[in-house]
Write a protein that holds these residues in place. Sequence first.
Motif, PDB file in Angstrom:
ATOM      1  N   LYS A  84       0.851  -1.184   0.000  1.00 34.96           N
ATOM      2  CA  LYS A  84       0.000   0.000   0.000  1.00 34.96           C
ATOM      3  C   LYS A  84       0.890   1.238   0.000  1.00 34.96           C
ATOM      4  O   LYS A  84       2.012   1.209   0.502  1.00 34.96           O
ATOM      5  N   SER A  85       0.374   2.287  -0.603  1.00 42.26           N
ATOM      6  CA  SER A  85       1.117   3.533  -0.744  1.00 42.26           C
ATOM      7  C   SER A  85       0.174   4.698  -0.537  1.00 42.26           C
ATOM      8  O   SER A  85      -1.042   4.560  -0.651  1.00 42.26           O
ATOM      9  N   ILE A  86       0.770   5.860  -0.256  1.00 44.76           N
ATOM     10  CA  ILE A  86      -0.012   7.067  -0.017  1.00 44.76           C
ATOM     11  C   ILE A  86       0.554   8.193  -0.882  1.00 44.76           C
ATOM     12  O   ILE A  86       1.769   8.341  -0.988  1.00 44.76           O
ATOM     13  N   VAL A  87      -0.324   8.944  -1.492  1.00 48.76           N
ATOM     14  CA  VAL A  87       0.075  10.103  -2.289  1.00 48.76           C
ATOM     15  C   VAL A  87      -0.776  11.291  -1.850  1.00 48.76           C
ATOM     16  O   VAL A  87      -2.003  11.213  -1.847  1.00 48.76           O
ATOM     17  N   GLU A  88      -0.098  12.370  -1.472  1.00 50.58           N
ATOM     18  CA  GLU A  88      -0.793  13.615  -1.155  1.00 50.58           C
ATOM     19  C   GLU A  88      -0.629  14.544  -2.347  1.00 50.58           C
ATOM     20  O   GLU A  88       0.485  14.707  -2.859  1.00 50.58           O
ATOM     21  N   LEU A 102      -8.078  21.093  -5.213  1.00 48.05           N
ATOM     22  CA  LEU A 102      -8.656  19.948  -4.528  1.00 48.05           C
ATOM     23  C   LEU A 102      -7.467  19.284  -3.847  1.00 48.05           C
ATOM     24  O   LEU A 102      -6.534  18.843  -4.511  1.00 48.05           O
ATOM     25  N   HIS A 103      -7.468  19.259  -2.536  1.00 45.54           N
ATOM     26  CA  HIS A 103      -6.355  18.687  -1.773  1.00 45.54           C
ATOM     27  C   HIS A 103      -6.794  17.329  -1.237  1.00 45.54           C
ATOM     28  O   HIS A 103      -7.866  17.219  -0.648  1.00 45.54           O
ATOM     29  N   GLU A 104      -5.966  16.295  -1.470  1.00 45.19           N
ATOM     30  CA  GLU A 104      -6.337  14.959  -1.017  1.00 45.19           C
ATOM     31  C   GLU A 104      -5.105  14.166  -0.635  1.00 45.19           C
ATOM     32  O   GLU A 104      -4.047  14.313  -1.244  1.00 45.19           O
ATOM     33  N   ILE A 105      -5.265  13.322   0.373  1.00 43.67           N
ATOM     34  CA  ILE A 105      -4.282  12.300   0.723  1.00 43.67           C
ATOM     35  C   ILE A 105      -4.939  10.994   0.319  1.00 43.67           C
ATOM     36  O   ILE A 105      -6.001  10.630   0.842  1.00 43.67           O
ATOM     37  N   SER A 106      -4.356  10.305  -0.647  1.00 41.61           N
ATOM     38  CA  SER A 106      -4.990   9.131  -1.250  1.00 41.61           C
ATOM     39  C   SER A 106      -4.291   7.843  -0.879  1.00 41.61           C
ATOM     40  O   SER A 106      -3.060   7.783  -0.845  1.00 41.61           O
ATOM     41  N   VAL A 118      -7.701   3.499  -3.894  1.00 41.95           N
ATOM     42  CA  VAL A 118      -8.681   2.927  -2.978  1.00 41.95           C
ATOM     43  C   VAL A 118      -9.632   3.997  -2.468  1.00 41.95           C
ATOM     44  O   VAL A 118     -10.843   3.915  -2.689  1.00 41.95           O
ATOM     45  N   GLU A 119      -9.085   5.024  -1.767  1.00 35.54           N
ATOM     46  CA  GLU A 119      -9.951   6.023  -1.161  1.00 35.54           C
ATOM     47  C   GLU A 119      -9.126   7.186  -0.627  1.00 35.54           C
ATOM     48  O   GLU A 119      -7.920   7.048  -0.425  1.00 35.54           O
ATOM     49  N   PRO A 120      -9.800   8.310  -0.349  1.00 37.09           N
ATOM     50  CA  PRO A 120      -9.106   9.415   0.310  1.00 37.09           C
ATOM     51  C   PRO A 120      -8.962   9.107   1.800  1.00 37.09           C
ATOM     52  O   PRO A 120      -9.807   8.429   2.383  1.00 37.09           O
ATOM     53  N   LEU A 121      -7.898   9.602   2.403  1.00 39.18           N
ATOM     54  CA  LEU A 121      -7.667   9.469   3.836  1.00 39.18           C
ATOM     55  C   LEU A 121      -7.852  10.832   4.491  1.00 39.18           C
ATOM     56  O   LEU A 121      -7.667  11.869   3.847  1.00 39.18           O
ATOM     57  N   SER A 122      -8.195  10.846   5.756  1.00 35.65           N
ATOM     58  CA  SER A 122      -8.374  12.114   6.453  1.00 35.65           C
ATOM     59  C   SER A 122      -7.039  12.746   6.820  1.00 35.65           C
ATOM     60  O   SER A 122      -6.935  13.959   6.963  1.00 35.65           O
TER      61      SER A 122
END
Length: 125
Positions: A84-88, A102-106, A118-122
Amino acid sequence: MSEPCYCCSGKPFPQCCEIYLTGKAYPNTAESLMRSRYSAYVTGNLPYLRKSWHPDTCPELSAEDLQTRWSRLEIVKSKQGLKKSIVEFRAWFIDEGEERPLHEISLFKLNRKRWVYVEPLSDWP
């Protein structure tokens, strides 16, 4: 000279996201998948968006989801993992003549040996 890629990588579109959007290759990192998904939104490529979304979280997508006028993409940071990985990111769009982000941590995961959104994270986990 080719047009620069929509994802703001600095590379020409044919050597960047176009190879993913046309199915000639598939992104091997979450960040490259994020960039290609942004380009898919810009170019209206619904099949690619569906294919690059985790099947458990993919909503019904229609042409209405592609009405936003995107202007640029900024990767804030990314953390590549094995499964799993995260991209902001900030994806900028035009709203009533003004550019807005549009700001997102995905969250991205490997699914059948391919990275998928998968989904946005808080927040960063």
